[in-house]
Design a protein around this motif. Structure first.
Motif, mmCIF file in Angstrom:
data_model
loop_
_atom_site.group_PDB
_atom_site.id
_atom_site.type_symbol
_atom_site.label_atom_id
_atom_site.label_comp_id
_atom_site.label_asym_id
_atom_site.label_seq_id
_atom_site.Cartn_x
_atom_site.Cartn_y
_atom_site.Cartn_z
ATOM 1 N N ASP A 175 0.295 3.919 1.543
ATOM 2 C CA ASP A 175 0.353 4.633 2.831
ATOM 3 C C ASP A 175 1.347 4.002 3.807
ATOM 4 N N ASP A 232 0.812 -1.218 0.000
ATOM 5 C CA ASP A 232 0.000 0.000 0.000
ATOM 6 C C ASP A 232 0.847 1.271 0.000
ATOM 7 N N SER A 256 -3.432 3.793 8.780
ATOM 8 C CA SER A 256 -3.524 5.198 8.405
ATOM 9 C C SER A 256 -5.006 5.573 8.465
HETATM 10 MG MG MG Z 1 -4.338 2.121 4.229
#
Ligand code: MG
Ligand code: UDP
Length: 242
Positions: free
Chosen positions: A94, A92, A211
């Motif tokens: 993030d 990902d 996140s």
């Molecule tokens: Mg995420």
């Protein structure tokens, strides 16, 4: 080339610059050759501009642009199929699962596994944890969802949704072209197909840093449920060609 990493990105303008540079820093310190493929999934913010700047400055960074948002599954599929690494990892944008988890992956590839996935569940892998946990409603729906996933599609995996999965080139070529799901059910489909095709799947524990800016809302859980039912029907009706 040894490793391709695929980073799907939908409206990631806040994180992309920092995290791609972080991935690149880590990989540039390793002894092997690599590429970083950013797949912009129809972002409506500045993700594409940022990705282009990064790619202009570094020839290890490659870009795929999907004009209109199709879903993480579609983005990851395109990235995996256009990659050139012997090993291909998606993770990902993030940085929920940091890139250095790849160190735990290599021993399994040495042992002839074709698929190595990250898990946030201690039921899959001792020491798995959510350092910054998901909100409680997500954990709850995740557990219910996983129960349904195990009932219908997958045997013995308690976290199918962790965004950190690595494959050999061979597994990508055999499995990914058969996939049909474009959104969150994509992970379930890959694992269901892999089990159906008798691939050995290794699980590594991850430390997950949640996140707050998730793109998975409550609606996502229901549409994923529909995707899981579709996968089950595809399996029953032998829709996945051998
Ligand atoms: Mg995420
Ligand atoms: N993503 C994507 N297309 C989408 C939704 C998400 O490519 O339609 C990407 C997103 O940019 C991120 C990854 O998929 O890199 C996981 O998304 P997110 O962090 O929102 O999921 P969560 O952390 O809530 O599981």
């Amino acid at each position: 080339m040894r490793l391709s990493i695929i980073v799907p990105a939908y409206n990631e303008e806040k994180n992309l610059f920092k995290n791609i540079n972080g991935f690149n820093k880590y990989l540039s310190q390793q002894k092997y050759d690599y590429e970083i493929i950013i797949v912009n999934d129809g972002s409506t913010d500045n993700t594409w501009q940022i990705a282009s700047e990064l790619a202009n400055k570094n020839n290890k960074i490659k870009l795929i642009n999907i004009k209109k948002n199709k879903g993480k599954g579609a983005a990851v599929r395109q990235g995996l199929l256009s990659a050139s690494g012997e090993y291909r990892l998606f993770l990902d944008a993030d940085n929920a699962t940091s890139i250095d988890h790849i160190e735990k992956v290599w021993p399994y590839f040495k042992e002839d596994y074709d698929i190595v996935i990250g898990s946030r569940s201690p039921k899959d892998a001792k020491n798995a944890k959510q350092v910054l946990p998901q909100p409680i409603w997500k954990k709850f729906l995740g557990i219910c969802g996983n129960y349904i996933i195990r009932l219908l599609a997958i045997k013995g995996i308690y976290d199918t949704q962790c965004g950190f999965k690595a494959f050999t080139k061979r597994a990508v070529k055999k499995i990914i072209p058969k996939t049909t799901i474009n959104r969150w059910g994509f992970d379930v489909e890959i694992l269901a197909l892999a089990q159906h095709m008798n691939y050995k799947i290794a699980i590594i524990p991850v430390s997950w840093i949640n996140s707050e800016e998730s793109r998975v809302g409550i609606k996502g859980y229901f549409s994923t449920l529909k995707e899981i039912i579709k996968i089950k029907l595809n399996l029953i009706n032998k829709k996945y060609k051998k």
